[in-house]
Design an enzyme around this catalytic site. Structure first.
Site, PDB file in Angstrom:
ATOM      1  N   TYR A  22       1.517   4.519  16.086  1.00 13.41           N
ATOM      2  CA  TYR A  22       0.301   3.768  15.753  1.00 13.41           C
ATOM      3  C   TYR A  22      -0.953   4.587  16.081  1.00 13.41           C
ATOM      4  CZ  TYR A  22      -2.841  -0.290  15.487  1.00 13.41           C
ATOM      5  OH  TYR A  22      -3.851  -1.161  15.146  1.00 13.41           O
ATOM      6  N   SER A  67      -8.675   2.030  15.334  1.00 14.97           N
ATOM      7  CA  SER A  67      -8.349   1.250  16.532  1.00 14.97           C
ATOM      8  C   SER A  67      -8.793   2.019  17.761  1.00 14.97           C
ATOM      9  CB  SER A  67      -6.833   1.015  16.609  1.00 14.97           C
ATOM     10  OG  SER A  67      -6.461   0.527  17.886  1.00 14.97           O
ATOM     11  N   VAL A  79       0.812  -1.226   0.000  1.00 19.01           N
ATOM     12  CA  VAL A  79       0.000   0.000   0.000  1.00 19.01           C
ATOM     13  C   VAL A  79       0.845   1.275   0.000  1.00 19.01           C
ATOM     14  CG1 VAL A  79      -2.047  -1.058   1.046  1.00 19.01           C
ATOM     15  CG2 VAL A  79      -0.285  -0.016   2.524  1.00 19.01           C
TER      16      VAL A  79
END
Length: 246
Positions: free
Chosen positions: A152, A139, A61
């Site tokens: 993250y 998330s 990606v």
């Protein structure tokens, strides 16, 4: 069981864990084709062998040329992409004092820019057909933050912000393109199963339902948002976390 019948679906990171569960769910629901995009060629071959309507495609990606080639392939084969699921993601955890710049860059490039790359390449085809559904995987860490996951958390928070922006942007001029996100909590995957039992137990203690989630439970949420059952839902983040308190 034909709620995805006739649809052309694309799932990034589709070979393992949550991505694999999403691919399998859509395949079982009779999608015309589910393109599973991943770097793991062996795992993609296993999926192709298990489902006649799954096509594996080795794709990174972060490689915009690779993505462009894939979208051209899908357009030539089917003339459209109905559903895009941005699932591909990595982690490289460390406290900020110890986080290497490379760890920041790698996670940003896959988890945030990768979602941008895929969506930017696919949405012109959806706009051409004036319909489509995009579901990106965020998330609980993108909603609440987490120690040792600055990179993250930044990417998953960014996915939520892009979801809100795209929901507004892509529905202009009457196009029926919906954009949503799913924010999983702690899910049992090949990655989390390797964690020490003590760590897993401490996680479970924070979950209202007192267990880890299953990849299939996330896949069900993604499927709902991707399907016509969610035809009046856009710009929404669906938390699938068992009532986790961080």
């Amino acid at each position: 069981m034909d709620r995805m019948k006739g649809k052309v679906c694309v799932v990034t990171g589709g070979a393992r864990g949550i991505g694999k569960a999403i691919v399998e769910k859509m395949a079982k629901e009779e999608a015309t084709v589910v393109y599973a995009l991943d770097m793991n060629e062996d795992a993609l071959n296993e999926l192709e062998n298990a489902y006649s309507n799954v096509k594996g495609y080795v794709l990174n990606v972060t490689n915009r040329e690779n993505i462009k080639e894939f979208v051209e392939l899908a357009k030539n084969e089917y003339g459209r992409i109905d559903v895009l699921v941005n699932n591909a993601g990595i982690t490289a955890d460390a406290l900020i004092q110890k986080m290497e710049e490379d760890a920041w860059d790698r996670v940003i490039n896959v988890n945030l820019k990768g979602v941008f790359n895929m969506t930017q390449a696919v949405v012109p085809l959806m706009l051409e057909n004036e319909k489509g559904s995009i579901v990106s995987i965020s998330s609980i860490v993108g909603e609440k933050g987490n120690i040792g996951q600055t990179n993250y958390a930044a990417t998953k928070g960014g996915v939520i912000s892009m979801t809100y922006s795209w929901a507004k942007e892509f529905a202009r001029k009457g196009a029926n393109i919906r954009v949503n996100a799913v924010a999983p909590g702690f899910i049992l995957t090949p990655m989390t199963e390797k964690m020490p039992e003590k760590v897993l137990n401490s996680i479970v203690e924070k979950v209202t339902l007192k267990r880890m989630g299953k990849a299939t439970e996330v896949a069900d949420a993604v499927f709902f948002l991707a399907s016509e059952e969610a035809s009046y839902i856009t710009g929404h983040v669906l938390s699938v976390n068992g009532g986790t308190i961080l």
